[in-house]
Design a protein around this motif. Structure first.
Motif, PDB file in Angstrom:
ATOM      1  N   PHE A   1       0.847  -1.189   0.000  1.00  0.00           N
ATOM      2  CA  PHE A   1       0.000   0.000   0.000  1.00  0.00           C
ATOM      3  C   PHE A   1       0.881   1.237   0.000  1.00  0.00           C
ATOM      4  O   PHE A   1       2.072   1.166   0.283  1.00  0.00           O
ATOM      5  N   LYS A   2       0.277   2.361  -0.367  1.00  0.00           N
ATOM      6  CA  LYS A   2       1.057   3.593  -0.407  1.00  0.00           C
ATOM      7  C   LYS A   2       0.578   4.541   0.682  1.00  0.00           C
ATOM      8  O   LYS A   2      -0.589   4.544   1.065  1.00  0.00           O
TER       9      LYS A   2
ATOM     10  N   SER B   1       5.921  -4.537   8.521  1.00  0.00           N
ATOM     11  CA  SER B   1       5.895  -3.497   7.495  1.00  0.00           C
ATOM     12  C   SER B   1       7.312  -3.057   7.163  1.00  0.00           C
ATOM     13  O   SER B   1       8.147  -2.892   8.042  1.00  0.00           O
ATOM     14  N   VAL B   2       7.547  -2.908   5.876  1.00  0.00           N
ATOM     15  CA  VAL B   2       8.853  -2.490   5.384  1.00  0.00           C
ATOM     16  C   VAL B   2       8.622  -1.463   4.282  1.00  0.00           C
ATOM     17  O   VAL B   2       7.810  -1.679   3.387  1.00  0.00           O
TER      18      VAL B   2
ATOM     19  N   GLU C   1       9.844   1.490  -1.256  1.00  0.00           N
ATOM     20  CA  GLU C   1      10.299   2.516  -2.180  1.00  0.00           C
ATOM     21  C   GLU C   1       9.749   3.874  -1.772  1.00  0.00           C
ATOM     22  O   GLU C   1       8.658   3.968  -1.208  1.00  0.00           O
ATOM     23  N   ILE C   2      10.519   4.882  -2.082  1.00  0.00           N
ATOM     24  CA  ILE C   2      10.102   6.265  -1.871  1.00  0.00           C
ATOM     25  C   ILE C   2      10.149   6.933  -3.238  1.00  0.00           C
ATOM     26  O   ILE C   2      11.134   6.801  -3.970  1.00  0.00           O
ATOM     27  N   THR C   3       9.087   7.637  -3.591  1.00  0.00           N
ATOM     28  CA  THR C   3       9.049   8.287  -4.897  1.00  0.00           C
ATOM     29  C   THR C   3      10.122   9.375  -4.983  1.00  0.00           C
ATOM     30  O   THR C   3      10.572   9.891  -3.955  1.00  0.00           O
TER      31      THR C   3
ATOM     32  N   LEU D   1       5.351   6.961   0.030  1.00  0.00           N
ATOM     33  CA  LEU D   1       6.106   5.793   0.439  1.00  0.00           C
ATOM     34  C   LEU D   1       5.292   4.557   0.087  1.00  0.00           C
ATOM     35  O   LEU D   1       4.091   4.504   0.372  1.00  0.00           O
ATOM     36  N   TYR D   2       5.934   3.580  -0.528  1.00  0.00           N
ATOM     37  CA  TYR D   2       5.291   2.301  -0.800  1.00  0.00           C
ATOM     38  C   TYR D   2       5.750   1.314   0.264  1.00  0.00           C
ATOM     39  O   TYR D   2       6.951   1.104   0.441  1.00  0.00           O
TER      40      TYR D   2
END
Length: 159
Positions: free
Chosen positions: A91-92, A116-117, A120-122, A128-129
Motif C-alpha cells: 500500500f502507499k 511493514s517495510v 520505495e520512496i518516490t 512511500l510504498y
C-alpha cells in the motif's frame, strides 16, 4: 543550536572560575545561570532556544521507545501464534514531510511497525510504498504510527 550550547558551557566555566573554589557544584550552578541568561537573550539567535529542541528530541526518543516495545509485543504475538495466517500486500502512504532527513527518519521509524517495510520512496519524496505482512492490521498501525512520527519529526526539525 551548537553556538548556544557552547555559550552556555562558557558561561558555566566563567561562573565556576569566578567563585572561590572550582567544583562540579559551581559548574552546575553556572550552567543553570547560563541557561537563564541564554533564555533571556534567545531572541538574538536565529535558531530557537536549544532546550526546546532537546525536549523535542527527547519526546521523539520516548515515542520511539514506546513504539519499539509495542512492536516487539506484536511480533511475539505473531511468532507464538499456533497457525500463521497472513495476508501480505503493498500500500502507499502520502507524507507532507520535506527533505531527505525527515523522509528517511520517517521511513526508518515506520519499519518498526511489525510486518511493514518501506519498499520505495518516490523521487519527489511525497509517497512511500510499504509492504505489509498482514494487510488490514499493518495498514492501520502504519497510518497511526505515521501521524505520531510525522508530528514528532516536525517538532525536531522545523523550529
Amino acid at each position: 543550536m551548537p553556538i548556544q550550547v557552547l555559550l552556555n558551557i562558557f558561561i558555566a566555566y566563567l561562573w565556576m572560575f569566578l567563585q572561590d573554589e572550582t567544583s562540579i557544584i559551581n559548574f552546575i550552578g553556572g550552567y543553570i545561570a547560563g541557561v537563564f541568561i541564554l533564555f533571556c537573550i534567545r531572541r538574538f539567535f536565529n535558531k530557537p532556544f536549544y532546550l526546546f529542541t532537546l525536549a523535542a528530541v527527547g519526546k521523539l526518543f520516548v515515542i520511539f521507545i514506546y513504539e519499539l516495545v509495542i512492536s516487539s509485543m506484536m511480533v511475539m504475538k505473531h511468532v507464538l501464534r499456533p497457525k500463521v495466517d497472513v495476508k501480505p500486500g503493498i500500500f502507499k502512504v502520502e507524507t507532507d514531510l520535506e527533505g531527505d532527513l525527515e523522509v528517511t527518519l520517517l521511513s526508518l521509524l515506520i519499519c518498526l511497525t511489525p510486518g511493514s517495510v518501506v519498499m520505495e520512496i518516490t523521487p519527489d519524496a511525497k509517497t512511500l510504498y510499504i509492504h505489509g505482512l498482514n494487510m488490514p492490521e499493518s495498514k492501520e498501525s502504519v497510518l497511526k504510527s505515521k501521524s505520531v512520527f510525522e508530528k514528532a519529526i516536525k517538532d525536531v526539525t522545523r523550529k
